[in-house]
Structure formats: structure tokens, C-alpha cells
Design a protein around this motif. Structure first.
Motif, mmCIF file in Angstrom:
data_model
loop_
_atom_site.group_PDB
_atom_site.id
_atom_site.type_symbol
_atom_site.label_atom_id
_atom_site.label_comp_id
_atom_site.label_asym_id
_atom_site.label_seq_id
_atom_site.Cartn_x
_atom_site.Cartn_y
_atom_site.Cartn_z
ATOM 1 N N ASP A 3 0.822 -1.197 0.000
ATOM 2 C CA ASP A 3 0.000 0.000 0.000
ATOM 3 C C ASP A 3 0.863 1.257 0.000
ATOM 4 O O ASP A 3 0.579 2.240 0.677
ATOM 5 N N HIS A 4 1.923 1.248 -0.811
ATOM 6 C CA HIS A 4 2.871 2.356 -0.804
ATOM 7 C C HIS A 4 2.233 3.670 -1.249
ATOM 8 O O HIS A 4 2.679 4.738 -0.851
ATOM 9 N N ASP A 6 -0.432 4.960 -0.377
ATOM 10 C CA ASP A 6 -1.151 5.636 0.714
ATOM 11 C C ASP A 6 -0.203 6.122 1.807
ATOM 12 O O ASP A 6 -0.659 6.606 2.841
ATOM 13 N N ARG A 7 1.100 6.017 1.585
ATOM 14 C CA ARG A 7 2.047 6.351 2.640
ATOM 15 C C ARG A 7 2.972 7.457 2.188
ATOM 16 O O ARG A 7 3.279 7.611 1.011
ATOM 17 N N SER A 8 3.435 8.222 3.154
ATOM 18 C CA SER A 8 4.266 9.385 2.837
ATOM 19 C C SER A 8 5.693 8.956 2.511
ATOM 20 O O SER A 8 6.134 7.843 2.830
ATOM 21 N N GLU A 11 7.534 8.052 5.727
ATOM 22 C CA GLU A 11 7.180 6.731 6.259
ATOM 23 C C GLU A 11 7.853 5.617 5.469
ATOM 24 O O GLU A 11 8.387 4.660 6.050
ATOM 25 N N LEU A 12 7.852 5.746 4.156
ATOM 26 C CA LEU A 12 8.449 4.714 3.316
ATOM 27 C C LEU A 12 9.963 4.658 3.501
ATOM 28 O O LEU A 12 10.554 3.576 3.600
ATOM 29 N N GLU A 15 10.850 2.985 6.703
ATOM 30 C CA GLU A 15 10.725 1.530 6.615
ATOM 31 C C GLU A 15 11.910 0.917 5.887
ATOM 32 O O GLU A 15 12.459 -0.104 6.314
ATOM 33 N N ASP A 206 8.199 1.185 -4.901
ATOM 34 C CA ASP A 206 8.142 2.282 -3.921
ATOM 35 C C ASP A 206 9.549 2.645 -3.474
ATOM 36 O O ASP A 206 10.512 1.921 -3.720
#
Length: 264
Positions: A3-4, A6-8, A11-12, A15, A206
């Protein structure tokens, strides 16, 4: 697919930084990056050779995952199994994985002489050694013994490398050329009996996958850190979000060589 979308960016990236880099297990990339596999199926092919071997050495084994897979598929095991690795986290990982399978893991740097006697092995294997040391490989092989390996080829993933570093000189693209490796192997006393090369599509879905890849495969962008390349990472994140996966191409070659004469 992850679900990349939907993420900033932050955040990515966090991770990608948090994922451990030990070993050569790439399962974390599932759903967020892909790489086509060579048609020859190295690990399965290696499994087919293990049952008929007497003494086997796996050089630069990483976390031992490929050798462990091959042993799990093999119809039988050699009487002697050894592996070398030089990065301490991988030495520990490989030892934990391979020792229960009867493999002795030796802590040996990639540039160090192989710590084994002349002619100790009838099969030396390797998947993606940083640099094959042909004289040492030939030395530890018995006459008639085989080196069987999959190498990274020239200009591998250079679309990604050049995105961060800019255009590379032609010499940088050519350092792992299979023809050069053939010549070096032959100069060390090995006869190349099989050499196959393929160019394979890679996709990064991503920016976390890009960050983790560059942290794991450290020679792609030497000295890579998020801080040093934040602006390029952010631009690439926006590109992926708007245009889809970043596409690069890996190069691989399968090389099989036989020791034809006494060395040293």
C-alpha cells in the motif's frame, strides 16, 4: 501489491532504513520490487550437482540461503561441505543456518586467500561473489574439479546507479564482462565449458524498496545514505507515484569452468 501509494515519503524511507540487511534473503521485496530470474535456475542446478560431489566449497556465501536451498533440494550431500563469508553479520547468519546441515562456515574476507589446502575440493560454487579470485579458486580445486557459479554481469542495474551518481564511464560498465572473466579463469588454469549471459528486468514499486536495495547491495552506490541522497530520493518517490515503477535491468551470467592443469 504494497500500500505504498497511501504512505508518505518519510514513512516509506523510514521503513526502508529499518529493514535488516544481513544475508541474501530478498523476500522482504515481495510486492514492492521485482527482478526477473535467469532461465538457468542457478540454485536448482547447484542442487543437482551436490549429490555427485565429494567435497564442496561455497565462496562468499552471504547468509547461506542459496546453499541451504540447494542442499534441501539435493538427492544427497557431499562428505565435506564448507563455505566462506567475510561480513560478520552474515558469518553469524550463515553459521546458524548451515551448521545444522553439516556445513563448516569459515570467516574469511573476500580479498583473503582461501584458507584451504591445494586440491581440497572437487566443486567450488558461488552466487554473486564480489570478485572471483581465480588463482585461489583454481588452487583449491583438484585436477578435473569444477567451478560453478552465477555472477553479476556488466552494467547491472545501471539505470538506478546512474540516477543517483550520474553517467558512469564505459570502463565502469565493463568491469564484470563475461569475456574478461573467461580470460581470467583461463589464465588461472581453468577451462570454461559453459558461459551464458542474460539481461533481466527489475521494477521498484516504492521508495522503501530503493532505499533497502541500496543499503543491502552496498557497491551499487558506494557510501549511500538517505541523508546524502534525500533530494534524489524524494524526486524518485514523486516519479514513482506519478508514473509507476522505476525500471532497471540486472545482468547475470552463469559460468562453469573445469581445472585442467596443476596450478602453482
Amino acid at each position: 501489491m504494497a500500500d505504498h501509494q497511501d504512505r508518505s515519503f518519510e514513512e516509506l524511507v523510514a521503513e526502508g532504513v529499518a529493514v535488516p540487511t544481513e544475508g541474501w534473503d530478498f523476500s522482504w521485496f515481495e510486492g514492492r520490487a521485482t527482478e526477473a530470474r535467469p532461465s538457468w535456475g542457478y540454485a536448482v542446478s547447484l542442487a543437482g550437482r551436490l549429490a555427485g560431489a565429494r567435497a564442496v566449497l561455497d565462496v562468499q556465501t552471504g547468509g547461506g540461503e542459496v546453499l541451504a536451498f540447494a542442499l534441501g533440494r539435493a538427492a544427497g550431500a557431499p562428505a565435506l561441505l564448507a563455505a566462506t563469508e567475510g561480513w560478520p553479520p552474515n558469518v553469524a547468519r550463515a553459521t546458524a543456518l548451515l551448521r545444522p546441515r553439516g556445513v563448516v562456515v569459515v570467516d574469511s574476507g573476500e580479498d583473503a586467500p582461501l584458507p584451504f589446502a591445494d586440491g581440497a575440493f572437487d566443486l567450488v560454487a558461488g552466487r554473486h561473489p564480489v570478485r572471483p579470485h581465480w588463482e585461489e579458486i583454481a588452487r583449491v580445486l583438484e585436477p578435473g574439479g569444477t567451478y560453478f557459479a552465477q555472477h553479476v554481469g556488466p552494467g547491472s542495474a545501471f539505470e538506478l546507479v546512474e540516477y543517483f551518481l550520474g553517467p558512469r564511464p564505459e570502463a565502469a560498465r565493463d568491469t564484470r564482462h563475461p569475456d574478461r572473466e573467461r580470460a581470467a579463469a583461463e589464465a588461472a588454469g581453468l577451462e570454461v565449458v559453459d558461459l551464458r549471459a542474460e539481461r533481466l528486468r527489475m521494477e521498484f514499486h516504492d521508495i522503501a524498496a530503493v532505499v533497502h536495495f541500496l543499503r543491502k547491495v552496498i557497491w551499487m552506490v558506494p557510501g549511500f545514505t538517505v541523508e546524502a541522497y534525500e533530494s534524489r530520493l524524494r524526486a524518485l518517490h514523486e516519479r514513482i507515484e506519478s508514473r509507476g515503477p522505476f525500471v532497471a535491468h540486472s545482468t547475470r551470467h552463469l559460468l562453469e569452468a573445469r581445472k585442467t592443469r596443476k596450478t602453482r
